[in-house]
Design an enzyme around this catalytic site. Structure first.
Site, PDB file in Angstrom:
ATOM      1  N   ASP A  15       0.810  -1.226   0.000  1.00 22.78           N
ATOM      2  CA  ASP A  15       0.000   0.000   0.000  1.00 22.78           C
ATOM      3  C   ASP A  15       0.839   1.270   0.000  1.00 22.78           C
ATOM      4  O   ASP A  15       0.437   2.298   0.555  1.00 22.78           O
ATOM      5  CB  ASP A  15      -0.969   0.010   1.201  1.00 22.78           C
ATOM      6  CG  ASP A  15      -1.886  -1.190   1.202  1.00 22.78           C
ATOM      7  OD1 ASP A  15      -2.224  -1.667   0.104  1.00 22.78           O
ATOM      8  OD2 ASP A  15      -2.245  -1.665   2.300  1.00 22.78           O
ATOM      9  N   LYS A  18       1.822   2.114  -5.068  1.00 22.70           N
ATOM     10  CA  LYS A  18       2.347   1.556  -6.328  1.00 22.70           C
ATOM     11  C   LYS A  18       1.385   1.798  -7.491  1.00 22.70           C
ATOM     12  O   LYS A  18       1.808   2.098  -8.603  1.00 22.70           O
ATOM     13  CB  LYS A  18       2.581   0.043  -6.182  1.00 22.70           C
ATOM     14  CG  LYS A  18       3.614  -0.333  -5.142  1.00 22.70           C
ATOM     15  CD  LYS A  18       3.714  -1.831  -4.966  1.00 22.70           C
ATOM     16  CE  LYS A  18       2.479  -2.473  -4.377  1.00 22.70           C
ATOM     17  NZ  LYS A  18       2.145  -2.070  -3.008  1.00 22.70           N
ATOM     18  N   GLY A  19       0.078   1.635  -7.217  1.00 19.27           N
ATOM     19  CA  GLY A  19      -0.921   1.779  -8.285  1.00 19.27           C
ATOM     20  C   GLY A  19      -0.816   3.140  -8.947  1.00 19.27           C
ATOM     21  O   GLY A  19      -0.768   3.252 -10.171  1.00 19.27           O
ATOM     22  N   LYS A  20      -0.717   4.172  -8.132  1.00 20.97           N
ATOM     23  CA  LYS A  20      -0.613   5.518  -8.678  1.00 20.97           C
ATOM     24  C   LYS A  20       0.660   5.668  -9.513  1.00 20.97           C
ATOM     25  O   LYS A  20       0.646   6.267 -10.586  1.00 20.97           O
ATOM     26  CB  LYS A  20      -0.628   6.550  -7.538  1.00 20.97           C
ATOM     27  CG  LYS A  20      -0.380   7.916  -8.097  1.00 20.97           C
ATOM     28  CD  LYS A  20      -0.438   9.058  -7.159  1.00 20.97           C
ATOM     29  CE  LYS A  20       0.100  10.263  -7.942  1.00 20.97           C
ATOM     30  NZ  LYS A  20       0.030  11.500  -7.211  1.00 20.97           N
ATOM     31  N   GLY A  42      -4.389  -4.358  -3.827  1.00 20.91           N
ATOM     32  CA  GLY A  42      -5.391  -3.318  -4.080  1.00 20.91           C
ATOM     33  C   GLY A  42      -4.620  -2.099  -4.518  1.00 20.91           C
ATOM     34  O   GLY A  42      -3.981  -1.448  -3.700  1.00 20.91           O
ATOM     35  N   HIS A  43      -4.616  -1.832  -5.819  1.00 22.28           N
ATOM     36  CA  HIS A  43      -3.820  -0.731  -6.374  1.00 22.28           C
ATOM     37  C   HIS A  43      -4.764   0.373  -6.850  1.00 22.28           C
ATOM     38  O   HIS A  43      -5.571   0.163  -7.754  1.00 22.28           O
ATOM     39  CB  HIS A  43      -2.944  -1.241  -7.536  1.00 22.28           C
ATOM     40  CG  HIS A  43      -1.913  -2.238  -7.084  1.00 22.28           C
ATOM     41  ND1 HIS A  43      -1.067  -2.889  -7.939  1.00 22.28           N
ATOM     42  CD2 HIS A  43      -1.585  -2.681  -5.842  1.00 22.28           C
ATOM     43  CE1 HIS A  43      -0.262  -3.689  -7.249  1.00 22.28           C
ATOM     44  NE2 HIS A  43      -0.574  -3.581  -5.972  1.00 22.28           N
ATOM     45  N   GLN A 231       2.117  -6.091  -3.322  1.00 21.44           N
ATOM     46  CA  GLN A 231       2.525  -6.152  -1.918  1.00 21.44           C
ATOM     47  C   GLN A 231       3.812  -5.335  -1.724  1.00 21.44           C
ATOM     48  O   GLN A 231       4.099  -4.461  -2.526  1.00 21.44           O
ATOM     49  CB  GLN A 231       2.717  -7.600  -1.443  1.00 21.44           C
ATOM     50  CG  GLN A 231       1.436  -8.396  -1.315  1.00 21.44           C
ATOM     51  CD  GLN A 231       0.864  -8.889  -2.626  1.00 21.44           C
ATOM     52  OE1 GLN A 231       1.556  -9.494  -3.418  1.00 21.44           O
ATOM     53  NE2 GLN A 231      -0.403  -8.637  -2.867  1.00 21.44           N
ATOM     54  N   THR A 308      -9.655  -4.905   1.659  1.00 21.00           N
ATOM     55  CA  THR A 308     -10.527  -5.415   2.725  1.00 21.00           C
ATOM     56  C   THR A 308     -11.227  -4.305   3.511  1.00 21.00           C
ATOM     57  O   THR A 308     -12.096  -4.592   4.330  1.00 21.00           O
ATOM     58  CB  THR A 308      -9.697  -6.248   3.721  1.00 21.00           C
ATOM     59  OG1 THR A 308      -8.668  -5.399   4.248  1.00 21.00           O
ATOM     60  CG2 THR A 308      -9.075  -7.464   3.053  1.00 21.00           C
ATOM     61  N   ASP A 340       2.154  14.712   1.353  1.00 17.86           N
ATOM     62  CA  ASP A 340       1.137  15.667   1.814  1.00 17.86           C
ATOM     63  C   ASP A 340       0.487  15.257   3.128  1.00 17.86           C
ATOM     64  O   ASP A 340      -0.008  16.109   3.870  1.00 17.86           O
ATOM     65  CB  ASP A 340       0.047  15.834   0.737  1.00 17.86           C
ATOM     66  CG  ASP A 340      -0.537  14.487   0.318  1.00 17.86           C
ATOM     67  OD1 ASP A 340       0.205  13.655  -0.212  1.00 17.86           O
ATOM     68  OD2 ASP A 340      -1.750  14.266   0.565  1.00 17.86           O
TER      69      ASP A 340
HETATM   70  P1  GDP Z   1      -0.732   0.263  -3.529  1.00 18.57           P
HETATM   71  O1  GDP Z   1      -1.299  -1.020  -3.040  1.00 18.57           O
HETATM   72  O2  GDP Z   1       0.735   0.373  -3.271  1.00 18.57           O
HETATM   73  O3  GDP Z   1      -1.069   0.548  -4.965  1.00 18.57           O
HETATM   74  O4  GDP Z   1      -1.405   1.421  -2.671  1.00 18.57           O
HETATM   75  P2  GDP Z   1      -2.983   1.536  -2.318  1.00 18.57           P
HETATM   76  O5  GDP Z   1      -3.696   1.964  -3.529  1.00 18.57           O
HETATM   77  O6  GDP Z   1      -3.454   0.318  -1.627  1.00 18.57           O
HETATM   78  O7  GDP Z   1      -2.946   2.656  -1.212  1.00 18.57           O
HETATM   79  C1  GDP Z   1      -2.468   3.932  -1.469  1.00 18.57           C
HETATM   80  C2  GDP Z   1      -3.586   4.941  -1.146  1.00 18.57           C
HETATM   81  O8  GDP Z   1      -3.025   6.239  -1.075  1.00 18.57           O
HETATM   82  C3  GDP Z   1      -4.644   5.021  -2.223  1.00 18.57           C
HETATM   83  O9  GDP Z   1      -5.857   5.387  -1.616  1.00 18.57           O
HETATM   84  C4  GDP Z   1      -4.158   6.144  -3.121  1.00 18.57           C
HETATM   85  O10 GDP Z   1      -5.214   6.792  -3.838  1.00 18.57           O
HETATM   86  C5  GDP Z   1      -3.554   7.075  -2.104  1.00 18.57           C
HETATM   87  N1  GDP Z   1      -2.402   7.850  -2.575  1.00 18.57           N
HETATM   88  C6  GDP Z   1      -1.418   7.498  -3.419  1.00 18.57           C
HETATM   89  N2  GDP Z   1      -0.469   8.475  -3.484  1.00 18.57           N
HETATM   90  C7  GDP Z   1      -0.894   9.456  -2.649  1.00 18.57           C
HETATM   91  C8  GDP Z   1      -0.338  10.709  -2.245  1.00 18.57           C
HETATM   92  O11 GDP Z   1       0.738  11.107  -2.646  1.00 18.57           O
HETATM   93  N3  GDP Z   1      -1.054  11.429  -1.317  1.00 18.57           N
HETATM   94  C9  GDP Z   1      -2.244  10.996  -0.821  1.00 18.57           C
HETATM   95  N4  GDP Z   1      -2.855  11.777   0.073  1.00 18.57           N
HETATM   96  N5  GDP Z   1      -2.797   9.825  -1.176  1.00 18.57           N
HETATM   97  C10 GDP Z   1      -2.114   9.068  -2.072  1.00 18.57           C
HETATM   98  P1  IMO Z   2      -0.808  -4.226  -2.266  1.00 18.74           P
HETATM   99  O1  IMO Z   2      -0.351  -4.778  -3.594  1.00 18.74           O
HETATM  100  C1  IMO Z   2      -0.930  -4.541   2.055  1.00 18.74           C
HETATM  101  C2  IMO Z   2      -0.984  -8.564   3.754  1.00 18.74           C
HETATM  102  C3  IMO Z   2      -2.260  -8.960   4.472  1.00 18.74           C
HETATM  103  C4  IMO Z   2      -1.695  -9.887   5.529  1.00 18.74           C
HETATM  104  C5  IMO Z   2      -0.563 -10.591   4.792  1.00 18.74           C
HETATM  105  C6  IMO Z   2      -0.946 -11.958   4.243  1.00 18.74           C
HETATM  106  O2  IMO Z   2      -2.088  -3.523  -2.309  1.00 18.74           O
HETATM  107  O3  IMO Z   2       0.310  -3.458  -1.648  1.00 18.74           O
HETATM  108  P2  IMO Z   2      -2.429 -12.674   2.149  1.00 18.74           P
HETATM  109  O4  IMO Z   2      -3.880 -12.443   1.870  1.00 18.74           O
HETATM  110  O5  IMO Z   2      -1.514 -12.125   1.110  1.00 18.74           O
HETATM  111  O6  IMO Z   2      -2.110 -14.105   2.476  1.00 18.74           O
HETATM  112  O7  IMO Z   2      -2.160 -11.855   3.513  1.00 18.74           O
HETATM  113  O8  IMO Z   2      -0.201  -9.742   3.711  1.00 18.74           O
HETATM  114  N1  IMO Z   2      -1.165  -8.092   2.376  1.00 18.74           N
HETATM  115  C7  IMO Z   2      -1.108  -6.819   2.006  1.00 18.74           C
HETATM  116  N2  IMO Z   2      -0.958  -5.696   2.742  1.00 18.74           N
HETATM  117  N3  IMO Z   2      -1.008  -4.459   0.718  1.00 18.74           N
HETATM  118  C8  IMO Z   2      -1.120  -5.571  -0.041  1.00 18.74           C
HETATM  119  O9  IMO Z   2      -1.067  -5.548  -1.384  1.00 18.74           O
HETATM  120  C9  IMO Z   2      -1.211  -6.822   0.602  1.00 18.74           C
HETATM  121  N4  IMO Z   2      -1.365  -8.088   0.172  1.00 18.74           N
HETATM  122  C10 IMO Z   2      -1.319  -8.859   1.263  1.00 18.74           C
HETATM  123  O10 IMO Z   2      -2.913  -7.855   5.032  1.00 18.74           O
HETATM  124  O11 IMO Z   2      -1.127  -9.143   6.568  1.00 18.74           O
HETATM  125 MG    MG Z   3      -2.840  -1.691  -1.830  1.00 21.42          MG
END
Ligand code: GDP
Ligand code: IMO
Ligand code: MG
Length: 432
Positions: A15, A18-20, A42-43, A231, A308, A340
């Site tokens: 989290d 990466k998605g961004k 979840g990207h 991840q 989740t 930010d």
């Molecule tokens: P990922 O799994 O690495 O792709 O990250 P996620 O999407 O799960 O979580 C990142 C969250 O932070 C998402 O809700 C994005 O929309 C948000 N996000 C990404 N970059 C920024 C940023 O620079 N500032 C803020 N405030 N939110 C961001």
């Molecule tokens: P992204 O790609 C954050 C965490 C789960 C749990 C552990 C094992 O969005 O960064 P699993 O379901 O993979 O067997 O769970 O790994 N986890 C993540 N935490 N971002 C993720 O993916 C994750 N994928 C798995 O919360 O602690």
């Molecule tokens: Mg994520």
């Protein structure tokens, strides 16, 4: 070998944003590839809609590049593919105007997540809740376990019904002792599993390919590839904070293994680092903040799981572990995200080393037996009071924010090449 490819990896517990970052670079590449994990990811991508209102995509199993109409997307053998999730996502993006047909390909040897995997995971997570990993319950662990046990069913098996029936029979026979504990006749029935898979077989067949062959060809045609990590490094099955990890290789080795491509193919390796730290699920977290500051980070960072919805645990940036995870994956540049979110804090702490048994580690082991007990050693930095949100020019950042970035560079010995200052695609700084 091409050097213009690009790899994007998370260097914390996932989290990181990466998605961004993947989205940001997707318009400059021909192909986006997922090589590890599954629908546990979840990207998130936030874009401006036609009316200038923001609209959000959350990609779980699909490569994030799919929202770019010119980009071809591949799901490699290292990924585990949940057919239910796959078509939910595909139908969703289709309903939002994204044509994906003919642009998405899945390797023959990509393992399928089956209902049995999800049920087994639910059972094992509930068996001893004190020791639960708090997984995403997407069936990820059991699917990789069955892959290792050589009883899994792969996407390619869907293309030949005789082979599929044979694989199903073998799977159910070998799993029966475990499935019987679940007291659900449907899960122990080969017929039911065949019935479940059949509708997906037809749709997945059209996407089947040999990903290694196709990517090799793309490279020789001078196509540019983006490798999308899922991840984060600390969740790597072998190198992370085991057992509080996921079940795939999320560090650079997972790319080569998950796609059948040789070292060198990765091009620039961008390590994505959130300006602070979060973690979903259980396990050690030395810089965790269980106080009002932690709550503030969760609130202003909107730190709730994209898969989740669970609240994410929050804490200060841990550069000692980032130094290690960046090294492990041969990172060539850092992307700092969510700068930010730190706006308005008087003071920001950054962990620069771990202390364990009176010894200082600036390249700390990730063994959870140590990590659970270490004391984080902090450097205190002055916060900034004017907002960084939405800034796109490094020079316009408050001086303390610039100092924060410079401190990161100095501490881990790598350049920060990009900074994200908001969830919107546009809130991005390129440091020239
Ligand atoms: P990922 O799994 O690495 O792709 O990250 P996620 O999407 O799960 O979580 C990142 C969250 O932070 C998402 O809700 C994005 O929309 C948000 N996000 C990404 N970059 C920024 C940023 O620079 N500032 C803020 N405030 N939110 C961001
Ligand atoms: P992204 O790609 C954050 C965490 C789960 C749990 C552990 C094992 O969005 O960064 P699993 O379901 O993979 O067997 O769970 O790994 N986890 C993540 N935490 N971002 C993720 O993916 C994750 N994928 C798995 O919360 O602690
Ligand atoms: Mg994520």
């Amino acid at each position: 070998m091409s050097v213009s490819n690009i790899t994007i990896l998370g260097l914390q517990w996932g989290d990181e944003g990466k998605g961004k970052v993947v989205d940001r670079f997707s318009s400059n590449v021909d192909i986006v590839v997922r090589f590890c994990g599954g629908a546990n990811a979840g990207h998130t991508v936030v874009v401006d809609g036609p009316e200038k209102n923001e609209t959000q995509f959350i990609l779980h199993l699909l490569p994030t590049g799919i929202i770019h109409p010119e980009v071809r997307c591949f799901i490699g053998a290292g990924v585990v593919c949940d057919p239910v999730s796959l078509f939910e996502e595909l139908d969703d993006i289709k309903s939002r105007g994204i044509d994906w047909e003919g642009r998405l390909f899945i390797d023959y040897t990509t393992h399928l997540v089956l209902p049995q995997h999800k049920a087994c995971e639910k059972y094992s997570e509930n068996i001893n809740t004190k020791k639960a990993l708090a997984t995403t319950l997407r069936g990820i662990g059991p699917t990789y376990a069955d892959k290792a046990d050589r009883i899994g069913i792969t996407a390619g098996d869907l293309a030949d019904d005789d082979r599929l029936r044979d694989r199903i029979d073998n799977f159910i026979k070998k799993k029966k002792p475990f499935l019987s504990i679940l007291h659900d006749q449907n899960l122990s029935s080969p017929e039911k599993l065949h019935e479940f898979l059949k509708p997906y077989a037809y749709r997945i067949k059209a996407m089947l390919t040999d990903v290694t062959f196709e990517l090799r060809k793309a490279i020789s045609d001078n196509k540019r590839i983006l490798f999308e990590g899922a991840q984060g490094a600390l969740l790597d099955i072998g190198l992370g904070t085991y057992p509080y990890v996921t079940s795939s290789n999320t560090t650079i080795g997972g790319l080569f293994y998950g796609l059948g491509l040789p070292p060198g193919i990765q091009g620039e390796v961008l390590g994505v680092v959130k300006a602070y730290t979060t973690r979903v699920g259980n396990g050690p977290f030395p810089t965790e903040l269980k106080d009002a500051t932690g709550e503030r980070l969760r609130k202003s960072g909107d730190e709730f799981g994209a898969t989740t919805g669970r609240p994410r645990r929050t804490g200060w940036l841990d550069l000692a572990t980032v130094r290690r995870t960046a090294f492990m994956s041969g990172v060539t540049g850092i992307v700092i995200t969510k700068l930010d979110v730190l706006d308005g804090l008087d003071q920001i702490k950054v962990c620069i080393a771990h202390r364990y048994n009176n010894t200082l580690f600036d390249f700390p082991p990730l063994y959870s037996g140590f990590m659970e007990k270490v004391e984080p050693i902090y450097e205190k930095l002055k916060g900034w009071q004017s907002p960084t949100a939405g800034i796109t020019d490094f020079e316009k950042l408050p001086v303390e924010a610039k100092n924060y970035i410079k401190f990161i560079e100095k501490t881990i010995g790598l350049p920060v090449k990009y900074i994200s200052t908001g969830s919107n695609r546009k809130a991005f700084i390129e440091i020239s």
